[in-house]
Design an enzyme around this catalytic site. Structure first.
Site, PDB file in Angstrom:
ATOM      1  N   GLY A 174      -3.967   0.326  10.359  1.00  0.00           N
ATOM      2  CA  GLY A 174      -3.323  -0.979  10.445  1.00  0.00           C
ATOM      3  C   GLY A 174      -2.101  -1.008  11.326  1.00  0.00           C
ATOM      4  CD  GLN A 175       2.534  -0.103   9.905  1.00  0.00           C
ATOM      5  OE1 GLN A 175       3.442   0.463  10.489  1.00  0.00           O
ATOM      6  NE2 GLN A 175       2.758  -1.013   8.979  1.00  0.00           N
ATOM      7  CG  MET A 185      -5.214  -2.010   4.524  1.00  0.00           C
ATOM      8  SD  MET A 185      -4.362  -0.439   4.343  1.00  0.00           S
ATOM      9  CE  MET A 185      -4.897   0.397   5.808  1.00  0.00           C
ATOM     10  CE  LYS A 225      -2.624  -9.456  14.826  1.00  0.00           C
ATOM     11  NZ  LYS A 225      -3.982 -10.002  14.638  1.00  0.00           N
ATOM     12  CB  CYS A 274      -0.879   1.869   5.520  1.00  0.00           C
ATOM     13  SG  CYS A 274      -1.849   1.246   6.864  1.00  0.00           S
ATOM     14  CG  MET A 275      -2.962   4.950   7.404  1.00  0.00           C
ATOM     15  SD  MET A 275      -2.277   6.337   8.280  1.00  0.00           S
ATOM     16  CE  MET A 275      -1.686   7.430   7.090  1.00  0.00           C
TER      17      MET A 275
END
Lengths: 283, 816, 96
Positions: free
Chosen positions: B383-384, B346, B87, B171-172
């Site tokens: 994740g972000q 996650m 990616k 998410c967190m």
């Protein structure tokens, strides 16, 4: 204060030899560590391995018995997979003559025609978002372990006459972190690939073209970065993916004559250093 | 000039030794320039963090003629040392999808029609002016720090309204509550250097080979170099990560709680817990009834008693993990000569007992003393790209103010009002709605108590990422008085039902700052122009604030009557940054960040000055200035050898401890069964997640042909036995159905992951196949984070539903 | 193998020291090493520290290093093999 440059300098030469030997040992240890470190815990893989013991004798498929007795066929090397019928096959014997044919004599260093060069360039471009991007593979990727990738890409190989390029960079253990399939995740996947030209207007950095020569006959410099492209033969060797092939594959130390370029590698320019004195030997 | 022979030999010896060390450490000599360079081919290369996950790799972006043309891994970056994942290498392509949004669009009579920026800003301002208390902002960890900070100041400091939430809640949030209730302050103590030093790496429901591949390579490249690292995967399905692991411990969903308790049980029973560490640095704690964030103190004796039932045999019965493997884990934790790092993402966070499992994993590290040395760390991954930087540190959640301050705490509100120069009492003391509640209120008719009427979504895609989508998103359709504003770069499942769409600039089309999983703050400069009329998100927020200022909203003024987003140039003149033509006359990012930086001291999360970030490839906070004026980052927090805020001689000091005595808390939380379990009607577990090639909801990566071809659509992964029993073959279309919704998906057998019998897996990146129409809306009672990892479904071949029809609608009662 | 006599000329060695952990190479540790022989320290990466050292008793020094509590292992990666002679004291070809 200077000694004549032709006189040998014992300390220096031996020092360099020692360093070279040390590096070689370190590399060997690293490489064997890698292979010893490869692990696959998948139970099914282990079972498969036991059932299909590897063809260690180097026997060709021609010497393996037909598997019509209901037993599992003997596994062959990955490099021969394409030319080996997987299932027990009544035509097995008839195929032998064809299978035994020698590999096509592509390992020659005749100059490629303009047309061939254009084809190769086209193929190269079609698999990369830009020059320097990790290429997508033209085949599905069914196996996720690096061992599977290395079967074919660990050394230069021909499979059914198709040249398989060797890795151009040092080993990283998770191949599919960077290289994905351009034709869907696996061979069982029924997808129609999106053309790289559709849907996106990104235009990548093009191929670097030819390196400059100081004068006719001088070795050309390397016009691209050598980051992740440490193995020149991966692209410029006989199984290479570049249209530019070496005319002298017997000479192994490419960088001896072909210079890397500070700008292509984004190395610091003089301006970054001009106000600094070289650091003294650390004490 | 001749070199002295001895010096020559010494430097040769040093060169040889350095070369070996560099190879061992996996580093390669940094040969690239620290500043932007233009190469001979006319390409200008400059640094930026990658746009995707929370790893925070740095890339070199090659720009020519105003367009991004190439990407390289940044060799000077400590995070990725020149390596990227697929990616990252293709990140340039996300700017150039053909359907980029380039002009503001307003829905009139069901159709989207172009309007001017001026009218768009005016429409938003007037809607807010009308009902400021029912307005909400929904963002994400994709906000840059200045963007999130602007939104935060606008709504909490300007509108006296606390309805601001990020996707990070999905998410967190459980990682945050885990850190808070254990250490009294958020975010990991360790960092990625732990991965270079650990002898054992335990992945708790984590698949870093696909989700954080650069970090995972950092570990397995060590193995490849011949180092001995033991990798343990504790998971509910086989993944690519499993293939690299020495041990795979497969557990039944939710029973990770029992496994963690089983380890603690054995540490105590075998007397291998670290008595010195615990007596110096820890207290014990357990849950209240009902559950809350800080629980109640408990004695060691009580803690021990609570753990008593979790014998290896009992844990085996609950989890399916053999008792001997639980013993193996406990034996590893019982050894002080090993360094153990736990990783999770996650799997532990999206969990109806997310806070509990986070606490328990911290707990076994503390109980065994595997904390505070390089390689000994419980580390949560994000994740972000700026989940830590923007959501957690700026505090763009309904209950937070910047720098770890709480809305509900008066002293914290006063502090924020002082820094913002606002009149006392401006900030509303009541926390806003958390994500699931916010969207529930937005999708409920106003007459029935749905008191959120306007939501402005920036930098995320809730139309795809929320759970239980029918209820929490799609039922907005038809509610006449509800208004959805979406700032986006591409058409998405969210813009589908938006009333106003604002085209946004992304990544290197604007200045930005991200904060990654290891407390590293990373800055980049704008390199290319956004397409068409697309503009920066922070500009949009400031422009709306200015329009409200003009309309006379009192909240848009500070104590002295000045606009709350006043930015001055070096001559002290105010720059009209709300006018797009003037937005880049000054560095607005720098101004917002330097203002925000004042908030970072309270919790000792000291951020580096903007100009230091410009020079670095990210710096890990606390970044502290030495007497000689230089700035130094802190790789290992709470450990004396690294953290300047630890008292000399203390060894380890948890200086924000809940109990105010510099000690962390070791929690006991009981195993509890999940709220929804497979039954006769819905006999299978459903787990959802990501794949390597696509990021979050796929809106960016699905527009990059190389990534799209590598993974063109979602699928349902099944066990061979289940598929055979249902008559499903590879490539067949199956229906996946829960009590909340159903979708059709192609079956992938023996695919990338291998779920055990009785469970299926579906990735959520595909906007054409919305698995979140099926997932459960249940949340962790403390963190309010939903559980996307387990709910009950049934699967059958398309067109052949099972004879027995369940009563749809007998859903578990809403516990929101 | 003969043990080097006390009068053996000092030689140069390149070593890679593997430390017990990344923080072991404190200033006190470095001082202790320097007290024993002429040590030069390179840039530490993780728990690996490159050093070059001038000593007239390499074997004894190697043994001593391995005894140090901070050190997990010592690898020799460079050895000066010959004794210096009078002609090589000024060395290296001149750079024009």
């Amino acid at each position: 204060m200077s000694a004549p440059s032709s006189s040998p300098v014992p300390g220096r030469r031996r020092g360099i030899q020692a360093a070279a030997i040390a590096s070689a040992i370190a590399l060997t240890v690293g490489a064997s560590g890698f292979f010893m470190g490869l692990r696959a815990t998948s139970k099914s893989t282990l079972e498969r391995r036991q059932a299909h013991s590897l063809d260690a004798s180097g026997a060709t498929p021609a010497e393996t018995p037909p598997a019509d007795d209901g037993s599992a066929p003997v596994a062959v090397e990955y490099a021969r997979l394409r030319e080996t019928p997987i299932r027990p096959n009544t035509d097995w014997v008839n195929d032998l003559s064809r299978l035994a044919a020698p590999e096509p004599a592509r390992v020659s260093f005749t100059r490629l025609s303009e047309e061939e060069q254009a084809q190769i360039r086209q193929r190269r471009v079609s698999r990369r978002q830009y020059d320097g991007a990790p290429p997508v593979s033209p085949h599905p990727i069914d196996q996720a372990t690096p061992a599977a990738c290395l079967q074919c890409h660990g050394r230069p190989t021909f499979i059914s006459g198709i040249a398989v390029p060797q890795m151009s960079h040092q080993m990283h253990a998770n191949c599919i972190q960077c290289h994905v399939s351009g034709v869907g995740p696996t061979s069982t996947w029924r997808s129609r690939p999106v053309s790289l030209a559709d849907g996106n207007r990104f235009t990548g950095k093009p191929l670097p073209g030819y390196g400059e020569r100081a004068y006719p006959g001088a070795p050309p410099v390397i016009p691209h970065t050598t980051w992740m492209r440490e193995n020149c033969m991966s692209c410029h060797g006989p199984t290479g993916t570049s249209a530019l092939r070496t005319t002298h594959p017997e000479r192994a130390n490419c960088l001896q004559c072909h210079a890397t370029q500070a700008t292509a590698d984004q190395r610091p320019s003089l301006a970054d250093f001009s106000n600094r004195v070289p650091p003294p030997l650390p004490r | 000039m001749a070199i002295n022979r001895r010096e020559f030999l010494l430097s040769s010896a040093m060169a040889a030794a350095t070369a070996v060390v560099a190879r061992r450490a996996g580093a390669r000599p940094a040969e690239t320039s620290p500043t932007a360079v233009t190469t001979a081919d006319g390409i200008r290369w400059d640094k930026a963090p990658c746009r995707f996950c929370g790893t925070g790799c740095h890339v070199r972006v090659g720009v020519r003629d105003g367009r991004v043309v190439a990407i390289q891994g940044e060799r000077l970056a400590e995070v990725n040392k020149g390596l990227l994942c697929v990616k990252g290498y293709h990140v340039g392509g996300i700017l150039y999808g053909r359907d980029r949004l380039t002009q503001p669009l307003l829905r009139r009579n069901g159709n989207l029609e172009p309007i001017s920026w001026e009218s768009a800003i005016d429409i938003i301002a007037r809607r807010i002016m009308e009902k400021p208390e029912s307005f909400a902002i929904y963002g994400s960890g994709q906000w840059t720090i200045p963007e999130g900070y602007a939104a935060q100041k606008f709504i909490k400091g300007g509108l006296s309204n606390n309805h601001i939430e990020p996707n990070a809640r999905l998410c967190m949030a459980s990682a945050v509550t885990g850190f808070l209730s254990t250490y009294g302050v958020d975010e990991p103590a360790g960092c990625y250097d732990d991965l270079d030093n650990a002898d054992v790496v335990i992945m708790w429901g984590n698949n870093p080979a696909e989700m954080h591949p650069v970090l995972f390579s950092r570990i397995i490249d060590r193995v490849a170099r011949g180092e001995k690292v033991m990798l343990i995967d504790i998971g509910t399905r086989r993944t690519r990560t499993t293939e690299f692991c020495d041990e795979y411990l497969q557990f039944r969903p939710q029973t990770d709680l029992a496994i963690a308790n089983g380890i603690a049980h054995l540490l105590i029973k075998n007397d291998t817990w670290d008595k010195e560490f615990v007596s110096k640095y820890c207290n014990f704690r357990t849950d209240n009834d009902p559950l809350d964030l800080f629980g109640r103190p408990c004695s060691f004796e009580e803690y021990k008693k609570l753990l008593e039932p979790y014998t290896p045999e009992h844990v085996e019965k609950l989890s399916g993990v053999p008792a001997e493997k639980i013993r193996m884990l406990a034996d590893l934790f019982g050894r002080r000569d090993l360094r153990i790092t736990s990783l999770w993402c996650m799997g532990m966070n999206q969990h109806t007992r997310g806070t509990a499992i986070n606490r328990l994993v911290h707990g076994i590290h503390l109980l065994s003393g595997h904390f505070g040395r390089p390689g000994d760390a419980p580390t949560s991954l994000t994740g972000q790209p700026s989940a830590c930087g923007t959501a957690r540190e700026v505090g763009t959640l309904a209950h937070l103010l910047p720098g770890g301050r709480l809305v509900a705490k008066e002293a914290h509100r006063r502090d924020a009002e002082r820094i913002w120069n606002l009149p006392e009492g401006r900030i509303n003391p009541r926390p806003g709605y958390h994500t699931v509640l916010l969207w529930n209120k937005f999708c409920t008719p106003t007459a029935e108590g749905g008191d959120i009427s306007t939501v402005w979504v920036q930098v995320t895609n809730p139309g795809q990422s929320l759970p239980d989508l029918h209820r929490l998103f799609q039922s907005k359709k038809g509610l006449e008085d509800k208004f959805l504003i979406v700032s986006e770069v591409y058409p998405t499942a969210t813009t589908e039902i938006a009333d106003l769409i604002l085209p946004a600039a992304m990544w290197v089309e604007k200045n930005g700052i991200f904060g990654n999983s290891e407390r590293r703050t990373q800055q980049w400069f704008k390199m290319v122009n956004p397409p068409g009329d697309a503009r920066d998100d922070a500009w949009m927020t400031i422009a709306v604030a200015r329009r409200l200022f003009e309309l006379g909203h009192p909240g848009m003024r500070d104590k002295d009557g000045n606009f709350i987003f006043t930015v001055r140039d070096e001559n002290g003149r105010e720059v009209p940054i709300w006018e797009w033509e003037h937005y880049y006359d000054v560095n607005v990012d720098r101004a917002l960040y330097e203002e925000y930086r004042q908030f970072s001291r309270l919790k000792h999360k000291d951020l580096a000055p903007y100009d230091e970030l410009v020079k670095a490839r990210g710096l890990r906070w606390p970044v502290v200035q030495h007497e000689d004026g230089t700035w130094h980052e802190t790789p290992f927090r709470f450990s004396e050898f690294s953290d300047p805020y630890v008292k000399k001689g203390a060894g380890i000091q948890f200086y924000h401890s809940v109990t105010k005595d510099d000690r962390a808390l070791i929690w006991f939380c009981a195993y509890e069964p999940p709220p929804e379990q497979p039954d006769a009607d819905f006999p299978l577990w459903l787990c959802t997640g990501r794949v390597l090639e696509h990021w979050h909801t796929g809106t960016m990566t699905m527009r990059v042909p190389q990534l799209r071809n590598a993974m063109p659509n979602a699928y349902v992964e099944m066990n061979l036995a289940d598929a055979a029993a249902l008559g499903l073959k590879n490539g067949d279309i199956a229906v996946v159905e829960s009590r909340r919704g159903r979708i059709e998906l192609p079956v992938w057998l023996d695919g990338r992951g291998k779920p055990p019998p009785g469970s299926v897996f579906v990735p959520f990146f595909d906007e054409r196949l919305l698995i979140n129409e099926v997932t459960l809306g249940e949340t962790c009672p403390i963190s309010k984070e939903p559980d996307y990892k387990k709910c009950a479904v049934r699967v059958y071949p398309k067109g052949r539903p099972p004879a027995r029809q369940p009563a749809i609608g007998d859903r578990p009662a809403d516990r929101i | 193998m003969p043990t080097p006599s006390p009068s053996a000329p000092p030689t140069v060695h390149g070593l890679v020291i593997t430390l017990q952990d990344a923080e072991a190479a404190t200033e006190a540790f470095r001082e202790r090493l320097r007290a024993r022989a002429e040590f030069y320290f390179g840039e530490q990466h993780g728990k690996w520290l490159p050093v070059s050292v001038i000593t007239d008793a390499p074997r004894a020094l190697h043994g001593w290093l391995e005894q140090q509590p901070e050190i997990a292992a010592v690898d020799v990666v460079f050895v000066e093999i010959d004794a210096p002679d009078s002609t090589s004291e000024t060395s290296a070809p001149s750079i024009s």
